[in-house]
Write a protein that holds these residues in place. Structure first.
Motif, mmCIF file in Angstrom:
data_model
loop_
_atom_site.group_PDB
_atom_site.id
_atom_site.type_symbol
_atom_site.label_atom_id
_atom_site.label_comp_id
_atom_site.label_asym_id
_atom_site.label_seq_id
_atom_site.Cartn_x
_atom_site.Cartn_y
_atom_site.Cartn_z
ATOM 1 N N LEU A 1 0.844 -1.192 0.000
ATOM 2 C CA LEU A 1 0.000 0.000 0.000
ATOM 3 C C LEU A 1 0.880 1.243 0.000
ATOM 4 O O LEU A 1 1.770 1.388 0.847
ATOM 5 N N LYS A 2 0.610 2.134 -0.944
ATOM 6 C CA LYS A 2 1.339 3.396 -1.035
ATOM 7 C C LYS A 2 0.330 4.538 -1.019
ATOM 8 O O LYS A 2 -0.642 4.518 -1.774
ATOM 9 N N TYR A 3 0.581 5.525 -0.161
ATOM 10 C CA TYR A 3 -0.385 6.623 -0.002
ATOM 11 C C TYR A 3 0.323 7.968 -0.073
ATOM 12 O O TYR A 3 1.424 8.151 0.457
ATOM 13 N N ASN A 4 -0.353 8.924 -0.717
ATOM 14 C CA ASN A 4 0.132 10.303 -0.781
ATOM 15 C C ASN A 4 -1.079 11.216 -0.621
ATOM 16 O O ASN A 4 -2.017 11.155 -1.420
ATOM 17 N N GLY A 5 -1.100 12.040 0.432
ATOM 18 C CA GLY A 5 -2.248 12.900 0.694
ATOM 19 C C GLY A 5 -1.850 14.318 1.048
ATOM 20 O O GLY A 5 -0.831 14.552 1.716
ATOM 21 N N THR A 6 -2.655 15.261 0.591
ATOM 22 C CA THR A 6 -2.453 16.674 0.909
ATOM 23 C C THR A 6 -3.783 17.273 1.345
ATOM 24 O O THR A 6 -4.855 16.763 1.004
ATOM 25 N N ALA A 7 -3.715 18.360 2.114
ATOM 26 C CA ALA A 7 -4.930 19.029 2.597
ATOM 27 C C ALA A 7 -4.661 20.504 2.809
ATOM 28 O O ALA A 7 -3.519 20.919 3.066
ATOM 29 N N GLN A 8 -5.721 21.308 2.697
ATOM 30 C CA GLN A 8 -5.647 22.756 2.933
ATOM 31 C C GLN A 8 -6.738 23.159 3.917
ATOM 32 O O GLN A 8 -7.845 22.619 3.887
ATOM 33 N N ALA A 9 -6.396 24.093 4.777
ATOM 34 C CA ALA A 9 -7.346 24.639 5.752
ATOM 35 C C ALA A 9 -7.532 26.129 5.503
ATOM 36 O O ALA A 9 -6.618 26.812 5.030
ATOM 37 N N PHE A 10 -8.734 26.630 5.819
ATOM 38 C CA PHE A 10 -9.013 28.051 5.619
ATOM 39 C C PHE A 10 -8.514 28.831 6.838
ATOM 40 O O PHE A 10 -8.832 28.504 7.979
ATOM 41 N N ASP A 11 -7.695 29.849 6.567
ATOM 42 C CA ASP A 11 -7.148 30.703 7.628
ATOM 43 C C ASP A 11 -8.003 31.967 7.724
ATOM 44 O O ASP A 11 -8.007 32.807 6.821
ATOM 45 N N TRP A 12 -8.722 32.095 8.848
ATOM 46 C CA TRP A 12 -9.619 33.247 9.002
ATOM 47 C C TRP A 12 -8.849 34.556 9.130
ATOM 48 O O TRP A 12 -9.375 35.622 8.798
ATOM 49 N N ASN A 13 -7.624 34.495 9.592
ATOM 50 C CA ASN A 13 -6.851 35.725 9.749
ATOM 51 C C ASN A 13 -6.434 36.318 8.406
ATOM 52 O O ASN A 13 -6.540 37.518 8.173
ATOM 53 N N ASP B 1 -7.371 33.265 3.456
ATOM 54 C CA ASP B 1 -6.895 32.411 2.371
ATOM 55 C C ASP B 1 -6.660 30.998 2.903
ATOM 56 O O ASP B 1 -6.701 30.758 4.112
ATOM 57 N N TYR B 2 -6.383 30.073 1.996
ATOM 58 C CA TYR B 2 -6.133 28.688 2.380
ATOM 59 C C TYR B 2 -4.643 28.473 2.643
ATOM 60 O O TYR B 2 -3.782 29.016 1.939
ATOM 61 N N ILE B 3 -4.336 27.686 3.652
ATOM 62 C CA ILE B 3 -2.966 27.332 3.965
ATOM 63 C C ILE B 3 -2.822 25.813 3.863
ATOM 64 O O ILE B 3 -3.763 25.063 4.131
ATOM 65 N N SER B 4 -1.646 25.366 3.446
ATOM 66 C CA SER B 4 -1.411 23.930 3.270
ATOM 67 C C SER B 4 -0.997 23.305 4.591
ATOM 68 O O SER B 4 -0.168 23.842 5.331
ATOM 69 N N LEU B 5 -1.573 22.149 4.873
ATOM 70 C CA LEU B 5 -1.178 21.364 6.032
ATOM 71 C C LEU B 5 -0.052 20.406 5.636
ATOM 72 O O LEU B 5 0.250 20.221 4.453
ATOM 73 N N ASP B 6 0.552 19.793 6.631
ATOM 74 C CA ASP B 6 1.652 18.877 6.342
ATOM 75 C C ASP B 6 1.172 17.728 5.474
ATOM 76 O O ASP B 6 0.147 17.090 5.769
ATOM 77 N N PRO B 7 1.894 17.419 4.383
ATOM 78 C CA PRO B 7 1.493 16.273 3.545
ATOM 79 C C PRO B 7 1.729 14.968 4.285
ATOM 80 O O PRO B 7 2.551 14.867 5.196
ATOM 81 N N VAL B 8 0.979 13.944 3.874
ATOM 82 C CA VAL B 8 1.104 12.610 4.456
ATOM 83 C C VAL B 8 1.518 11.641 3.352
ATOM 84 O O VAL B 8 0.828 11.512 2.343
ATOM 85 N N ARG B 9 2.647 10.992 3.570
ATOM 86 C CA ARG B 9 3.129 9.984 2.617
ATOM 87 C C ARG B 9 3.441 8.711 3.389
ATOM 88 O O ARG B 9 4.077 8.764 4.438
ATOM 89 N N PHE B 10 3.000 7.597 2.844
ATOM 90 C CA PHE B 10 3.180 6.350 3.577
ATOM 91 C C PHE B 10 3.325 5.199 2.602
ATOM 92 O O PHE B 10 2.708 5.171 1.538
ATOM 93 N N ASP B 11 4.159 4.236 2.978
ATOM 94 C CA ASP B 11 4.453 3.073 2.147
ATOM 95 C C ASP B 11 4.607 1.870 3.072
ATOM 96 O O ASP B 11 5.458 1.881 3.968
#
Length: 629
Positions: free
Chosen positions: A482-494, A497-507
């Protein structure tokens, strides 16, 4: 397992053998599943009516088969035996989804079979319409059609974004194509048979069969012209059109094409949008099957189908939908389109049989819904009084998940008498794009990419200890990657705009082992008792939440050992099946939560982990009684 198979082949070569074929005396077509015994050894005929028995010529043999007169004759190498039908009221049911086709009466599995006659009587359009005919089978809500199933209380209730890899406890297969987690494709038109296996069946079907397997098989082409069409209409704008045409092409080819298209408004009235079709269903399947039969030793079946469920989704309401009214202001969707094909080729020559199965499918799925179940006007009323002018934000949530899955499988089987050896490989990639209330509100947009590869080797042996006792054993060893690569963004109210969260990679890699040992006792021609011990497994995976600490990132495979006893009784006017089971789960996959940051009570995150053990037990009973003609 390899040593056992090699020993079996070696013994078969040094001991005297006879081989032969069993045919129907009227049609001269091969008879599968015929019991052949003599001199305290036994076997059964395969799909092509062929059999091999380790005895000398001249030994007295007994041939028996449900629905046919018993035959006693002398063994002769190359013999061709023709059996005559006897008049019985119950049609024999053949289970086809196993490693070898077998009579339901002789099966050592807890399996429920729904044939084409029963499907026709339900007058349903989807697998959803026959679920209540299967003991201990349930489906989850939350989708326009059932997509996730539970057998004996084990299975998934959903598979939203961030709920882990596409690994399932209950497999779903249609015409040799793995559609686990995509059960919306299970439209019923022109199906030959539905088989529901209960309990661990990983030894035969791999990691998506920890709790069981659902197999749908459509009707094969036949060597004569046949056609059918039907139109149905009803209230709530229900419309259905289906049709089928089957025609032979010469003596060796036949083609069958079937189509069903149906729609309906969905029994909901949206008060805010003033519409009656916001929960509408529009569903179509087109299936083509092409069969080539060169001779009694070689045949090929090519199957292609396209299913398209362009369904809207508006099912939830704050008042629990008591009057089938909804109040959403954003249209929900629950659509699935699957294009798939499979090729099954069978070759037999004297003592050997070979089967090659190739499949590929691509599915596009969209699941979206109005997460707040209402609108500004609704929430402003009693008893909520939610006023955006006071709170300076709207109670408005909309979730959407776009999913694409491509799945390819190759499977090869070689059988020699009652021994089967097989190799299986699977390559699957699933991509998800989601927006809305993700990771419990920690993100607003996300993307995930799962790549799942599996290879397996399996074997099965069947041995008749005596005329009444049969032993069946199978084993499967499998490697998952199993190989996984994931990214996510959260909305910054301050910043707005959207900010990127830490990517997740797993093998990760896992080795899995499953198997089954069954003992069968034939009380008489109509009564069969069996006992079995089976071990199944479910693949491990990765938790996708970007804020989860690394120690909780992955979870291991789950295993289950099942002990079962059963009895089947068939007569001309009745059928009865009783089974009792006890199962123990090891490394059970469960959803738990933990605090990620010391001193921060808001840092609790739900994730999947392995518990130590779990257990389940139960009793199943189903049967039929024919009162009169």
């Amino acid at each position: 397992m390899k040593n056992i198979v090699l020993l079996f082949l070696f013994m078969s070569l040094i001991y005297p053998q006879i081989h032969g074929t069993v045919l129907d005396s009227n049609t001269e077509t091969p008879l599968s599943g015929v019991n052949i015994t003599g001199n305290n050894v036994g076997t059964s005929s395969d799909d092509n009516g062929k059999f091999i028995l380790n005895i000398e010529q001249g030994i007295e043999l007994t041939f028996s088969h449900i629905g046919y007169s018993k035959v006693i004759t002398v063994a002769k190498d190359g013999m061709i035996l023709k059996m005559s039908r006897v008049t019985v009221s119950i049609k024999e049911i053949i289970v086809q989804a196993g490693l070898k086709s077998e009579s339901l009466q002789k099966s050592t599995s807890s399996v429920t079979v729904i044939n084409d006659e029963t499907i026709k009587r339900t007058d349903g359009t989807h697998f959803q319409d026959v679920i209540d005919r299967v003991p201990n089978l349930n489906s989850a809500g939350g989708t326009s059609r059932p997509r996730y199933f539970q057998i004996r209380g084990i299975g998934e209730r959903s598979h939203y974004f961030a709920e882990g890899p596409p690994n399932f406890s209950v497999g779903f297969v249609m015409d040799d194509i793995d559609l686990s987690g995509l059960g919306m494709a299970g439209l019923l038109y022109d199906l030959e048979q539905i088989e529901v296996f209960k309990g661990p069946h990983s030894a035969m079907y791999g990691p998506n069969a920890l709790a069981g397997l659902i197999s749908l098989r459509s009707k094969d082409p036949i060597q004569e012209f046949e056609a059918h069409w039907r139109f149905t209409g009803g209230s709530d704008n229900i419309q259905r059109l289906n049709g089928m045409v089957n025609f032979p092409i010469g003596k060796s080819f036949a083609f069958r094409i079937a189509m069903e298209s149906g729609s309906g408004d969905g029994f909901r009235t949206n008060k805010f949008l003033n519409k009656t079709n916001t929960n509408r269903r529009s569903e179509t399947i087109i299936r083509g099957k092409f069969q080539f039969i060169l001779n009694n030793n070689f045949n090929t079946m090519l199957t292609y189908f396209n299913t398209k469920l362009d369904n809207k989704y508006d099912a939830w309401a704050p008042d629990n939908n008591e009057d089938l009214f909804t109040y959403t202001n954003q249209q929900g969707m629950d659509s699935q389109e699957t294009n798939a094909f499979s090729i099954r080729t069978n070759l037999s020559h004297k003592k050997f049989d070979a089967t090659l199965i190739i499949s590929k499918s691509e599915t596009d799925l969209v699941h979206a819904y109005d997460g707040d179940w209402g609108n500004d006007e609704y929430w402003l009323q009693s008893p909520y009084y939610f006023d955006p002018n006071v709170t300076f934000w709207n109670y408005e949530f909309y979730d959407r998940n776009d999913r694409n899955r491509i799945n390819q499988t190759i499977e090869g089987r070689l059988s020699y008498g009652d021994a089967v050896l097989g190799y299986y490989t699977k390559s699957m990639e699933e991509k998800d794009d989601a927006s809305g209330w993700l990771y419990g509100g920690d993100a607003s947009m996300g993307h995930s990419n799962f790549k799942f590869d599996a290879t397996a080797v399996y074997g099965q042996m069947e041995k008749a200890v005596s005329e009444k006792i049969n032993v069946i054993a199978n084993i499967r060893t499998e490697t998952n990657h199993l190989k996984y690569n994931g990214t996510a963004q959260a909305f910054d109210w301050n910043s707005g705009d959207y900010i990127s969260l830490d990517p997740v990679r797993f093998d990760v890699n896992h080795n899995l082992l499953g198997g089954k040992l069954a003992l069968q006792y034939f009380v008489n021609q109509n009564v069969n008792m069996y006992g079995s011990i089976s071990r199944g497994y479910k693949a491990g995976g990765v938790n996708q939440h970007p804020n989860l600490v690394i120690d909780y990132r992955s979870f291991d495979p789950e295993f289950m050992t099942n002990y079962e006893m059963g009895l089947r009784r068939y007569t001309e006017n009745s059928a009865l099946h009783i089974s009792a089971f006890l199962a123990e789960r090891q490394n059970q996959q469960v959803s738990i939560s933990s605090q990620q940051t010391e001193g921060d009570p808001n840092s609790f995150i739900f994730y999947t982990a392995n518990a130590t053990t779990g257990s389940l037990f139960g009793l199943e009973l189903d049967g039929k009684l024919k009162l009169n003609s």
